[in-house]
Motif scaffolding. Structure first.
Motif, short mmCIF file in Angstrom:
data_model
loop_
_atom_site.label_atom_id
_atom_site.label_comp_id
_atom_site.label_asym_id
_atom_site.label_seq_id
_atom_site.Cartn_x
_atom_site.Cartn_y
_atom_site.Cartn_z
N ILE A 3 14.80 19.95 10.24
CA ILE A 3 13.98 20.24 11.42
C ILE A 3 14.18 19.17 12.49
CG2 ILE A 3 11.59 20.38 12.26
CD1 ILE A 3 10.92 21.62 9.44
N GLY A 4 14.28 17.92 12.07
CA GLY A 4 14.42 16.82 13.02
C GLY A 4 15.83 16.59 13.51
N GLY A 5 16.80 17.28 12.94
CA GLY A 5 18.18 17.14 13.39
C GLY A 5 18.96 16.04 12.70
N LEU A 13 18.95 25.32 12.34
CA LEU A 13 18.60 24.34 11.31
C LEU A 13 17.09 24.20 11.19
CD1 LEU A 13 21.27 21.59 12.04
CD2 LEU A 13 21.14 23.04 10.02
N VAL A 14 16.38 24.39 12.29
CA VAL A 14 14.91 24.31 12.26
C VAL A 14 14.35 25.41 11.36
CG1 VAL A 14 12.80 24.53 13.63
CG2 VAL A 14 14.73 23.18 14.51
N LEU A 15 14.86 26.63 11.53
CA LEU A 15 14.41 27.74 10.69
C LEU A 15 14.76 27.47 9.21
CD1 LEU A 15 13.08 30.51 10.56
CD2 LEU A 15 15.32 31.52 11.00
N ALA A 16 15.94 26.92 8.97
CA ALA A 16 16.33 26.58 7.59
C ALA A 16 15.38 25.53 7.01
CB ALA A 16 17.77 26.07 7.56
N LEU A 57 29.17 25.95 8.97
CA LEU A 57 28.10 26.46 8.11
C LEU A 57 26.81 26.69 8.89
CD1 LEU A 57 28.58 24.40 4.82
CD2 LEU A 57 29.41 26.69 5.37
N ASN A 58 26.55 25.86 9.89
CA ASN A 58 25.35 26.07 10.71
C ASN A 58 25.37 27.43 11.37
OD1 ASN A 58 24.48 23.50 10.03
ND2 ASN A 58 24.99 22.60 12.01
N GLU A 59 26.55 27.90 11.76
CA GLU A 59 26.68 29.21 12.40
C GLU A 59 26.34 30.36 11.46
OE1 GLU A 59 30.57 29.51 14.11
OE2 GLU A 59 30.22 27.84 15.49
#
Length: 140
Positions: free
Chosen positions: A41-43, A60-63, A51-53
């Motif tokens: 969430i914080g990056g 990444l926040v949703l993950a 993989l982020n795509e």
């Protein structure tokens, strides 16, 4: 597992069966998940651009929120229940194990990438399921 012996007599409290080892194991799992969730969430954590795509909405926040909801919160609740000797501990232990296994399956489906953490956490999930079933049968 420890058993607290209650005095007999009027107003005596029932014997509480605490599961301190399980509570500690669940707490470590929860802390790990909370760390991952905060990092995502914080990056501070990333899977890498490719993989982020593959994440829903490339987020990444949703993950991180999903990791908190599916793994961190239930593991935290289990740690508290087991520490207190709550009678819901066996069912919660099985549920946490199944959620952890499901998390790994979904992670593999979305990321389509393999990490040594996946079999490790799948095995931890299986251990929770086995422990919960043993507790339910009174073998814990």
């Amino acid at each position: 597992m420890t058993t607290d012996l209650a005095p007999a007599g009027p107003g005596a409290r029932p014997v509480v069966e605490r599961h301190r080892l399980l509570a500690g194991f669940a707490a470590v799992n929860a802390l790990s998940a909370w760390g991952g969730a905060v990092g995502l969430i914080g990056g501070g954590l990333s899977f890498g651009a490719a993989l982020n795509e593959r994440l829903p909405f490339d987020s990444l926040v949703l993950a991180g929120l999903a990791l908190a909801a599916v793994v961190a919160v239930p593991s935290t609740v289990l740690a508290v229940l087991a520490w207190r000797g709550d009678p819901r501990t066996p069912a919660a232990t099985v549920l946490v194990g199944m959620l952890l296994i499901a998390w790994i399956v979904v992670q593999l489906a979305f990321l389509q990438s393999f990490s040594f953490f996946q079999p490790l956490y799948a095995a931890i999930g299986v251990a929770f399921v086995v422990a919960g079933r043993r507790l339910a049968r009174g073998e814990g």
